[in-house]
Scaffold this motif. Structure first.
Motif, PDB file in Angstrom:
ATOM      1  N   THR A  79      49.693 -80.371  31.538  1.00  0.00           N
ATOM      2  CA  THR A  79      51.112 -80.627  31.796  1.00  0.00           C
ATOM      3  C   THR A  79      51.572 -81.896  31.088  1.00  0.00           C
ATOM      4  O   THR A  79      52.644 -81.921  30.461  1.00  0.00           O
ATOM      5  CB  THR A  79      51.365 -80.751  33.304  1.00  0.00           C
ATOM      6  OG1 THR A  79      50.963 -79.540  33.959  1.00  0.00           O
ATOM      7  CG2 THR A  79      52.837 -81.004  33.585  1.00  0.00           C
ATOM      8  N   ILE A  80      50.769 -82.948  31.172  1.00  0.00           N
ATOM      9  CA  ILE A  80      51.114 -84.201  30.490  1.00  0.00           C
ATOM     10  C   ILE A  80      51.226 -83.972  28.992  1.00  0.00           C
ATOM     11  O   ILE A  80      52.172 -84.421  28.336  1.00  0.00           O
ATOM     12  CB  ILE A  80      50.063 -85.283  30.798  1.00  0.00           C
ATOM     13  CG1 ILE A  80      50.123 -85.672  32.272  1.00  0.00           C
ATOM     14  CG2 ILE A  80      50.277 -86.512  29.924  1.00  0.00           C
ATOM     15  CD1 ILE A  80      48.982 -86.574  32.719  1.00  0.00           C
ATOM     16  N   THR A  81      50.267 -83.260  28.436  1.00  0.00           N
ATOM     17  CA  THR A  81      50.275 -82.979  26.998  1.00  0.00           C
ATOM     18  C   THR A  81      51.502 -82.171  26.608  1.00  0.00           C
ATOM     19  O   THR A  81      52.152 -82.452  25.595  1.00  0.00           O
ATOM     20  CB  THR A  81      49.005 -82.214  26.593  1.00  0.00           C
ATOM     21  OG1 THR A  81      47.852 -82.977  26.969  1.00  0.00           O
ATOM     22  CG2 THR A  81      48.977 -81.965  25.094  1.00  0.00           C
ATOM     23  N   ALA A  82      51.823 -81.147  27.401  1.00  0.00           N
ATOM     24  CA  ALA A  82      52.965 -80.285  27.082  1.00  0.00           C
ATOM     25  C   ALA A  82      54.272 -81.072  27.098  1.00  0.00           C
ATOM     26  O   ALA A  82      55.111 -80.930  26.199  1.00  0.00           O
ATOM     27  CB  ALA A  82      53.027 -79.120  28.063  1.00  0.00           C
ATOM     28  N   LEU A  83      54.466 -81.915  28.104  1.00  0.00           N
ATOM     29  CA  LEU A  83      55.705 -82.682  28.203  1.00  0.00           C
ATOM     30  C   LEU A  83      55.852 -83.666  27.041  1.00  0.00           C
ATOM     31  O   LEU A  83      56.918 -83.765  26.419  1.00  0.00           O
ATOM     32  CB  LEU A  83      55.744 -83.436  29.536  1.00  0.00           C
ATOM     33  CG  LEU A  83      55.859 -82.569  30.795  1.00  0.00           C
ATOM     34  CD1 LEU A  83      55.759 -83.428  32.048  1.00  0.00           C
ATOM     35  CD2 LEU A  83      57.154 -81.775  30.794  1.00  0.00           C
ATOM     36  N   ILE A  84      54.777 -84.393  26.738  1.00  0.00           N
ATOM     37  CA  ILE A  84      54.845 -85.358  25.634  1.00  0.00           C
ATOM     38  C   ILE A  84      55.017 -84.626  24.303  1.00  0.00           C
ATOM     39  O   ILE A  84      55.766 -85.063  23.427  1.00  0.00           O
ATOM     40  CB  ILE A  84      53.573 -86.231  25.604  1.00  0.00           C
ATOM     41  CG1 ILE A  84      53.467 -87.048  26.886  1.00  0.00           C
ATOM     42  CG2 ILE A  84      53.583 -87.158  24.392  1.00  0.00           C
ATOM     43  CD1 ILE A  84      52.192 -87.870  26.985  1.00  0.00           C
ATOM     44  N   SER A  85      54.339 -83.496  24.165  1.00  0.00           N
ATOM     45  CA  SER A  85      54.417 -82.727  22.924  1.00  0.00           C
ATOM     46  C   SER A  85      55.835 -82.231  22.671  1.00  0.00           C
ATOM     47  O   SER A  85      56.341 -82.321  21.540  1.00  0.00           O
ATOM     48  CB  SER A  85      53.452 -81.538  22.984  1.00  0.00           C
ATOM     49  OG  SER A  85      53.571 -80.735  21.837  1.00  0.00           O
ATOM     50  N   VAL A  86      56.482 -81.724  23.694  1.00  0.00           N
ATOM     51  CA  VAL A  86      57.857 -81.238  23.534  1.00  0.00           C
ATOM     52  C   VAL A  86      58.796 -82.386  23.190  1.00  0.00           C
ATOM     53  O   VAL A  86      59.671 -82.261  22.320  1.00  0.00           O
ATOM     54  CB  VAL A  86      58.323 -80.515  24.813  1.00  0.00           C
ATOM     55  CG1 VAL A  86      59.810 -80.211  24.759  1.00  0.00           C
ATOM     56  CG2 VAL A  86      57.535 -79.225  25.007  1.00  0.00           C
ATOM     57  N   ALA A  87      58.617 -83.525  23.864  1.00  0.00           N
ATOM     58  CA  ALA A  87      59.464 -84.683  23.576  1.00  0.00           C
ATOM     59  C   ALA A  87      59.284 -85.141  22.126  1.00  0.00           C
ATOM     60  O   ALA A  87      60.271 -85.428  21.424  1.00  0.00           O
ATOM     61  CB  ALA A  87      59.129 -85.812  24.544  1.00  0.00           C
ATOM     62  N   LEU A  88      58.036 -85.220  21.663  1.00  0.00           N
ATOM     63  CA  LEU A  88      57.784 -85.624  20.279  1.00  0.00           C
ATOM     64  C   LEU A  88      58.320 -84.588  19.293  1.00  0.00           C
ATOM     65  O   LEU A  88      58.850 -84.940  18.226  1.00  0.00           O
ATOM     66  CB  LEU A  88      56.285 -85.824  20.060  1.00  0.00           C
ATOM     67  CG  LEU A  88      55.656 -87.063  20.696  1.00  0.00           C
ATOM     68  CD1 LEU A  88      54.152 -87.066  20.480  1.00  0.00           C
ATOM     69  CD2 LEU A  88      56.276 -88.330  20.137  1.00  0.00           C
ATOM     70  N   ALA A  89      58.177 -83.309  19.646  1.00  0.00           N
ATOM     71  CA  ALA A  89      58.673 -82.256  18.760  1.00  0.00           C
ATOM     72  C   ALA A  89      60.182 -82.353  18.581  1.00  0.00           C
ATOM     73  O   ALA A  89      60.705 -82.213  17.464  1.00  0.00           O
ATOM     74  CB  ALA A  89      58.291 -80.883  19.320  1.00  0.00           C
ATOM     75  N   VAL A  90      60.899 -82.604  19.676  1.00  0.00           N
ATOM     76  CA  VAL A  90      62.353 -82.773  19.591  1.00  0.00           C
ATOM     77  C   VAL A  90      62.691 -83.994  18.739  1.00  0.00           C
ATOM     78  O   VAL A  90      63.601 -83.956  17.888  1.00  0.00           O
ATOM     79  CB  VAL A  90      62.965 -82.911  20.998  1.00  0.00           C
ATOM     80  CG1 VAL A  90      64.437 -83.290  20.916  1.00  0.00           C
ATOM     81  CG2 VAL A  90      62.795 -81.612  21.776  1.00  0.00           C
ATOM     82  N   PHE A  91      61.951 -85.073  18.944  1.00  0.00           N
ATOM     83  CA  PHE A  91      62.203 -86.308  18.197  1.00  0.00           C
ATOM     84  C   PHE A  91      62.011 -86.096  16.690  1.00  0.00           C
ATOM     85  O   PHE A  91      62.880 -86.448  15.883  1.00  0.00           O
ATOM     86  CB  PHE A  91      61.270 -87.405  18.701  1.00  0.00           C
ATOM     87  CG  PHE A  91      61.344 -88.681  17.914  1.00  0.00           C
ATOM     88  CD1 PHE A  91      62.428 -89.538  18.039  1.00  0.00           C
ATOM     89  CD2 PHE A  91      60.321 -89.031  17.046  1.00  0.00           C
ATOM     90  CE1 PHE A  91      62.497 -90.713  17.316  1.00  0.00           C
ATOM     91  CE2 PHE A  91      60.383 -90.201  16.311  1.00  0.00           C
ATOM     92  CZ  PHE A  91      61.468 -91.051  16.453  1.00  0.00           C
ATOM     93  N   PHE A  92      60.873 -85.502  16.310  1.00  0.00           N
ATOM     94  CA  PHE A  92      60.591 -85.302  14.890  1.00  0.00           C
ATOM     95  C   PHE A  92      61.528 -84.263  14.264  1.00  0.00           C
ATOM     96  O   PHE A  92      62.048 -84.461  13.158  1.00  0.00           O
ATOM     97  CB  PHE A  92      59.137 -84.875  14.697  1.00  0.00           C
ATOM     98  CG  PHE A  92      58.145 -85.982  14.845  1.00  0.00           C
ATOM     99  CD1 PHE A  92      58.146 -87.048  13.970  1.00  0.00           C
ATOM    100  CD2 PHE A  92      57.200 -85.962  15.861  1.00  0.00           C
ATOM    101  CE1 PHE A  92      57.238 -88.082  14.101  1.00  0.00           C
ATOM    102  CE2 PHE A  92      56.282 -86.989  16.006  1.00  0.00           C
ATOM    103  CZ  PHE A  92      56.294 -88.051  15.120  1.00  0.00           C
ATOM    104  N   ALA A  93      61.747 -83.152  14.961  1.00  0.00           N
ATOM    105  CA  ALA A  93      62.586 -82.089  14.406  1.00  0.00           C
ATOM    106  C   ALA A  93      64.034 -82.564  14.237  1.00  0.00           C
ATOM    107  O   ALA A  93      64.680 -82.284  13.220  1.00  0.00           O
ATOM    108  CB  ALA A  93      62.531 -80.853  15.301  1.00  0.00           C
ATOM    109  N   TYR A  94      64.550 -83.282  15.229  1.00  0.00           N
ATOM    110  CA  TYR A  94      65.934 -83.754  15.148  1.00  0.00           C
ATOM    111  C   TYR A  94      66.077 -84.852  14.088  1.00  0.00           C
ATOM    112  O   TYR A  94      67.105 -84.947  13.412  1.00  0.00           O
ATOM    113  CB  TYR A  94      66.384 -84.273  16.510  1.00  0.00           C
ATOM    114  CG  TYR A  94      67.854 -84.598  16.580  1.00  0.00           C
ATOM    115  CD1 TYR A  94      68.812 -83.611  16.347  1.00  0.00           C
ATOM    116  CD2 TYR A  94      68.281 -85.882  16.868  1.00  0.00           C
ATOM    117  CE1 TYR A  94      70.174 -83.915  16.403  1.00  0.00           C
ATOM    118  CE2 TYR A  94      69.637 -86.191  16.936  1.00  0.00           C
ATOM    119  CZ  TYR A  94      70.578 -85.196  16.695  1.00  0.00           C
ATOM    120  OH  TYR A  94      71.912 -85.485  16.752  1.00  0.00           O
ATOM    121  N   SER A  95      65.036 -85.669  13.932  1.00  0.00           N
ATOM    122  CA  SER A  95      65.067 -86.707  12.902  1.00  0.00           C
ATOM    123  C   SER A  95      65.137 -86.090  11.514  1.00  0.00           C
ATOM    124  O   SER A  95      65.874 -86.574  10.643  1.00  0.00           O
ATOM    125  CB  SER A  95      63.836 -87.608  13.026  1.00  0.00           C
ATOM    126  OG  SER A  95      63.800 -88.270  14.272  1.00  0.00           O
TER     127      SER A  95
END
Length: 522
Positions: free
Chosen positions: A333-349
């Motif tokens: 769960t921790i990995t999934a939440l951080i992964s989604v947050a990072l994915a949004v950050f990188f993709a939106y950047s």
């Protein structure tokens, strides 16, 4: 902002540096290098040739297996109409929910000397031994298991390619005097080669990254050698050298797949909806049997075997099961939440600044890293700075490894969702005075809800199933369901591994269900 993005990307790229850093940074003396050279010479003379030969035979055998099962089922489903097709087109991806190491345990349990199949045959024919029965703990057994577990990668990609090529192409080839088989081999198959190569590359990289199945089969590969070097002999440099050898196989497959796709240029001007040919008689029976047997060996038999083992155990729950489940759920769960947050950050950047697209390509390489290679890279890097003690006290390193390994899958899902959002919506929101962060929060995130859930779910399941990296990087006395299943199998306590293994399979069904719905809408 650009510096932050690049710094985060390089942080997630450190395991690769950890594989080469020991030879250039502090902590390695001339004596260590001499020992490393002697170790490499010893490995080459005694085990390295075996690792190379076995790994090569394994990937060739599995490549043939996933090609036959994946392409065969994809062509049947995409091109023909027969009883049961509507069911098969969705359920043929169910083997993705069964981890390869779980399939290996069940395969050996069913086919070993004391297993139900050999016991039944000895009783029927009155034999004491079945000398002609193949040994399930063998390279052939490993090829069989990997083929039936991993063929959905080829099936998914190839089926889409076949659907995009109208059946009218086969009809055109028949007017030129070709038989349906000749038309398939000489026309349709070459046009689907990029998808076939991509699916096979994914399957073979899973084979190279596997440790649980090959170690249980007793097959000597680079992955088993890495674990022996690090855990049994405590030889860091030998483990790094073997990890680099395994990585070279991964890079070779990656290079062949990319090069093959770059050379192929196929297009079809026929955009009509594919017309499935109605099968009758023997051909209909053959199509049904081929799909049915694939599903039977790939999912149904393993599932029933798990339920049977659970029944033998009397549905008793090990007192440690809740601890294993809690550990797996928490770290995933921790990995999934951080992964989604990072994915949004990188993709939106990247959406805001397309010149940073190379960052996402760099992050995508993490999925190609086998778990054992990733773990050795992290351990080696920490060893240089005398920080290896972190592993025994914290989940940080394990979560970091999962992020490096699985971030690319969530990133791909988020990028796909962002592509569907027209840039004009960003412009309209900006004209109304919204900042980039406000646009992301008020516009993109609500529209990306489905993509974010899908991305998190896929990372969650991948983390639940991950074994090699977990074995090497987990904190002291921190066992997950995957680790518990592996340890119970190593102790030949197969009945006790039924519940943790079945839990992993059931969790894996969630993303498979999502894929199934997507296929049914295709």
């Amino acid at each position: 902002m650009n510096r932050i993005i690049v710094s985060l990307a390089l942080l997630l790229f450190l395991p690769l540096l950890g594989l080469i850093a020991p030879f250039f940074l502090g902590g390695v003396t001339n004596s260590d290098l001499t020992i490393a050279i002697d170790t490499l010479s010893h490995l080459w003379n005694y085990v390295l040739s075996t690792y190379i030969a076995t790994t090569f035979i394994l990937i060739v055998g599995v490549g043939i297996g996933v090609f036959i099962l994946g392409v065969g089922n994809a062509w049947i489903i995409a091109s023909y109409d027969f009883p049961g097709k509507k069911v098969f087109e969705s359920v043929l991806i169910l083997p993705l929910a069964v981890p390869t190491y779980v399939m290996a345990y069940l395969f050996v349990d069913l086919l070993q000397f004391s297993g139900p199949i050999q016991s039944l045959l000895r009783g029927l024919f009155g034999f004491n031994t079945l000398w002609f029965f193949p040994d399930p703990r063998s390279l052939g057994g490993a090829i069989w298991v990997f083929s039936f577990c991993l063929y959905p990668y080829v099936y998914l990609m190839t089926r889409v390619a076949f659907l995009e090529r109208s059946r009218r192409l086969i009809e055109v080839s028949e007017t030129l005097g070709y038989s349906p088989i000749q038309g398939f081999i000489q026309l349709v198959l070459p046009m689907a080669r990029p998808s076939i190569y991509a699916g096979m590359a994914l399957a073979l990289m899973e084979v190279l990254s596997d440790f649980g199945a090959v170690s249980y089969f007793g097959v000597q590969t680079f992955a088993t050698g890495i674990f022996k070097a690090w855990l049994s002999f405590g030889d860091r440099l030998a483990a790094v050298q073997l990890a680099l050898g395994l990585l070279s196989f991964v890079l070779l497959i990656f290079y062949i797949e990319r090069r093959s796709r770059s050379k192929l240029r196929f297009a079809s001007s026929l955009q009509t909806k594919p017309i499935a040919k109605k099968l009758h008689g023997g051909m209909s029976i053959f199509a049904f049997s081929f799909c049915c047997l694939t599903l039977l060996f790939g999912f149904l038999i393993p599932s029933f075997a798990l339920l049977h083992l659970l029944y033998q155990q009397g549905f008793n729950v090990d007192a440690r099961y809740l601890v294993w489940l809690s550990n797996s759920l928490s770290v995933s769960t921790i990995t999934a939440l951080i992964s989604v947050a990072l994915a949004v950050f990188f993709a939106y950047s990247v959406r805001l600044n397309s010149s940073l697209a190379w960052v996402n390509h760099l992050l995508g390489f993490g999925y190609a890293l086998p778990g054992a290679v990733l773990a050795i890279g992290i351990l080696s890097f920490l060893e240089i700075f005398q920080l290896a003690w972190w592993i025994s006290t914290s989940l940080i390193i394990l979560v970091y490894a999962y992020l490096v390994r699985f971030l690319s899958s969530s990133l791909q899902s988020v990028e796909t969702g962002l592509i569907r959002i027209t840039p004009s919506m960003d412009g309209s929101a900006a004209l109304l005075g919204s900042s980039n962060i406000q646009i992301l929060r008020r516009v993109h995130v609500p529209l990306l809800k489905r993509s974010l859930i899908t991305a998190g779910l896929f990372v969650f399941v991948d983390a639940m199933k991950e074994l090699p990296a977990t074995l090497l990087l987990r904190p002291f006395n921190f066992d997950t369901l995957a680790v518990a299943a592996y340890q119970l199998a190593a102790d030949e306590r197969l009945a006790e591994l039924a519940l943790p293994s079945l839990t992993i399979v059931l969790v894996g069904l969630f993303p498979v269900f999502i894929l199934s719905r997507m296929i049914s809408k295709a």
